[in-house]
Design a protein around this motif. Structure first.
Motif, PDB file in Angstrom:
ATOM      1  N   VAL A 155     -11.263   6.881  16.403  1.00 45.56           N
ATOM      2  CA  VAL A 155     -11.524   8.090  17.182  1.00 45.56           C
ATOM      3  C   VAL A 155     -11.263   9.272  16.255  1.00 45.56           C
ATOM      4  N   GLU A 156     -12.292  10.058  16.036  1.00 45.36           N
ATOM      5  CA  GLU A 156     -12.185  11.173  15.075  1.00 45.36           C
ATOM      6  C   GLU A 156     -11.548  12.393  15.745  1.00 45.36           C
ATOM      7  N   ASN A 157     -11.097  13.301  14.919  1.00 44.97           N
ATOM      8  CA  ASN A 157     -10.590  14.610  15.380  1.00 44.97           C
ATOM      9  C   ASN A 157      -9.325  14.545  16.221  1.00 44.97           C
ATOM     10  N   VAL A 158      -8.549  13.461  16.070  1.00 44.41           N
ATOM     11  CA  VAL A 158      -7.252  13.444  16.742  1.00 44.41           C
ATOM     12  C   VAL A 158      -6.339  14.392  15.962  1.00 44.41           C
TER      13      VAL A 158
ATOM     14  N   MET B  27     -14.658   6.011  10.882  1.00 45.58           N
ATOM     15  CA  MET B  27     -14.801   4.746  10.151  1.00 45.58           C
ATOM     16  C   MET B  27     -15.097   3.623  11.143  1.00 45.58           C
ATOM     17  N   LYS B  28     -15.871   2.683  10.725  1.00 42.06           N
ATOM     18  CA  LYS B  28     -16.374   1.686  11.652  1.00 42.06           C
ATOM     19  C   LYS B  28     -16.439   0.322  10.974  1.00 42.06           C
ATOM     20  N   MET B  29     -16.141  -0.697  11.741  1.00 47.79           N
ATOM     21  CA  MET B  29     -16.208  -2.071  11.244  1.00 47.79           C
ATOM     22  C   MET B  29     -16.949  -2.896  12.281  1.00 47.79           C
ATOM     23  N   GLU B  30     -17.789  -3.794  11.823  1.00 44.90           N
ATOM     24  CA  GLU B  30     -18.436  -4.735  12.732  1.00 44.90           C
ATOM     25  C   GLU B  30     -18.006  -6.144  12.362  1.00 44.90           C
TER      26      GLU B  30
ATOM     27  N   ASP C 126      -2.368   9.811   4.274  1.00 43.24           N
ATOM     28  CA  ASP C 126      -2.697  11.104   4.858  1.00 43.24           C
ATOM     29  C   ASP C 126      -4.128  11.167   5.383  1.00 43.24           C
ATOM     30  N   GLY C 127      -4.884  10.095   5.209  1.00 43.08           N
ATOM     31  CA  GLY C 127      -6.183  10.010   5.869  1.00 43.08           C
ATOM     32  C   GLY C 127      -6.086   9.249   7.172  1.00 43.08           C
ATOM     33  N   GLY C 128      -4.867   9.095   7.663  1.00 46.52           N
ATOM     34  CA  GLY C 128      -4.611   8.210   8.792  1.00 46.52           C
ATOM     35  C   GLY C 128      -5.368   8.564  10.067  1.00 46.52           C
ATOM     36  N   CYS C 129      -5.903   7.545  10.736  1.00 44.61           N
ATOM     37  CA  CYS C 129      -6.570   7.691  12.035  1.00 44.61           C
ATOM     38  C   CYS C 129      -5.759   6.873  13.035  1.00 44.61           C
ATOM     39  N   PRO C 130      -4.996   7.519  13.909  1.00 49.36           N
ATOM     40  CA  PRO C 130      -4.055   6.770  14.741  1.00 49.36           C
ATOM     41  C   PRO C 130      -4.647   6.104  15.983  1.00 49.36           C
TER      42      PRO C 130
ATOM     43  N   ALA D 195     -14.141  10.436  22.261  1.00 45.33           N
ATOM     44  CA  ALA D 195     -14.829   9.139  22.208  1.00 45.33           C
ATOM     45  C   ALA D 195     -15.476   8.873  23.556  1.00 45.33           C
ATOM     46  N   GLU D 196     -16.599   8.169  23.520  1.00 44.98           N
ATOM     47  CA  GLU D 196     -17.232   7.774  24.780  1.00 44.98           C
ATOM     48  C   GLU D 196     -16.718   6.384  25.130  1.00 44.98           C
TER      49      GLU D 196
END
Lengths: 253, 253
Positions: free
Chosen positions: B8-11, A1-4, B210-214, B28-29
């Motif tokens: 950051v995905e896939n944590v 997910m992304k925000m600008e 439960d869709g949490g991205c920490p 992440a880059e």
């Protein structure tokens, strides 16, 4: 997910009668679901909400408060005129405004206004947000939300953050009620103050000083409401506001 | 000016001993001046800061508080063990933690933890932020800042926002002292709580459920400090904290 988040460039110094919606549309390409964040100072100025202390006559209560703390009675009167209740007189003059917003000096702004003038908050910031939002939607045929912001201090910590004082088509609170956490437990923390979080994010780009950018666009969040919204949805009722009770306890003891 | 924020995905679900810095670098880059925002829950879990109530023995004070408000004595004991002072017992158990942070229930988190376990805040969140930040910098040769976050309620308004509880290479407050406004007047509002504003911005993307991205990365702000930093820079001293005084007035009256 992304925000600008990005500033709208080339916003001129705003004066009474200026059409903020047109200025925004001329200087940014608006997309559906954009959240347009606007500093209350320019909204107030466009609405002619500036005044001079020399035009104010201080009453008895203002004189009393002013003399107790060596403050300016006309300024105190201006604050009282805009307030439901004084929660603390000194060292900060903390009030609840007629709109139900708790802040210092009723949000009267002594900076970024021409010499001798002070800027009010907009009289009805939800309406101001709605007027600008509807005009932007008319101009662009896009669906947007608007947040009018100010900066506020907070409990227990120094510093101010951007906060919402007026809203169009975005609820101040996102309810997570009934949602489950990662392990299927009912979530305990259930109300996210999204409008204030967005106002804070925008404030990171607005700046406070003479490089100030009073309009920021937030893109990538799906928070536009289906129904009408008000900043007042997030103000605590008097009965449940424990910090206000504490401040009254201090004031009246 | 422009800011980007992205998750950051896939944590994976974090457990004790997991290397959060490596997980971030793998997914992440990272660029110079990125601000890496991390939910305290996963930091605490990686540090093994989870516990069970059945391992706690409640003392007299915990039993007293618990019986007054029909609460769980072992839970109260867990909160007391982590607190300098109880500012309010009921309807919310508001304390100042050993780190000086004022929050409900000493920040003990009952959600997003496996059944029967509770999650603490990290014991020293500034150190946690530093450890992760330095490891990311070693891995990537980029200069970053780190903010460990929690969510907190606030005065006068319902809802929680993301806030900073631990920092690496970013000061919590940006001082505008001495800067001029658009008209050359000295600015009155002078301290911007940037770390909390960033934590709030990141919280918009983290989600609670439960869709949490920490982990969220914030890019585009030039706020990396030159010297070491601590979240404690923004905690008010006891003497100047008027809201705390108000809550004590209420508690002791």
């Amino acid at each position: 997910m992304k925000m600008e988040a990005f500033t709208v460039e080339n916003v001129p110094l705003i004066k009474e009668g200026d059409d903020i919606a047109s200025i925004i549309c001329d200087n940014a390409e608006i997309k559906d679901y954009d959240i347009i964040v606007i500093a209350s100072t320019i909204v107030a100025k466009s609405e002619g909400r500036v005044f001079r202390l020399e035009d104010i006559e201080a009453g008895e209560k203002a004189k009393e408060i002013a003399s107790r703390h060596d403050l300016d009675p006309e300024f105190i009167q201006a604050v009282l005129d805009r307030s439901n209740e004084v929660l603390m007189e000194f060292p900060i003059l903390l009030v609840e405004t007629k709109n139900g917003h708790v802040c210092i000096k009723a949000g009267i702004d002594e900076s970024n206004v021409e010499g001798g003038y002070l800027a009010d908050l907009p009289e009805d910031p939800d309406s101001s947000a709605e007027n600008i939002g509807k005009a932007v939607e008319m101009n662009t045929s896009k669906k947007v939300s608007v947040i009018v912001t100010d900066t506020n201090g907070r409990a227990f910590k120094i510093g101010q953050t951007g906060i919402a004082v007026g809203l169009y088509m975005i609820h101040p609170i996102l309810n997570w009620v009934g949602k489950k956490d990662l392990f299927g437990n009912e979530l305990e923390i259930t109300q996210e103050a999204v409008a204030d979080e967005i106002a804070g994010a925008a404030n990171l780009l607005m700046g406070e000083g003479d490089g100030g950018c009073p309009v920021v666009i937030i893109r990538g969040l799906k928070l536009r409401s289906e129904d009408s919204t008000s900043v007042k949805e997030m103000y605590r009722t008097d009965r449940e506001d424990l910090i206000k009770k504490g401040l009254r306890c201090l004031r009246d003891s």
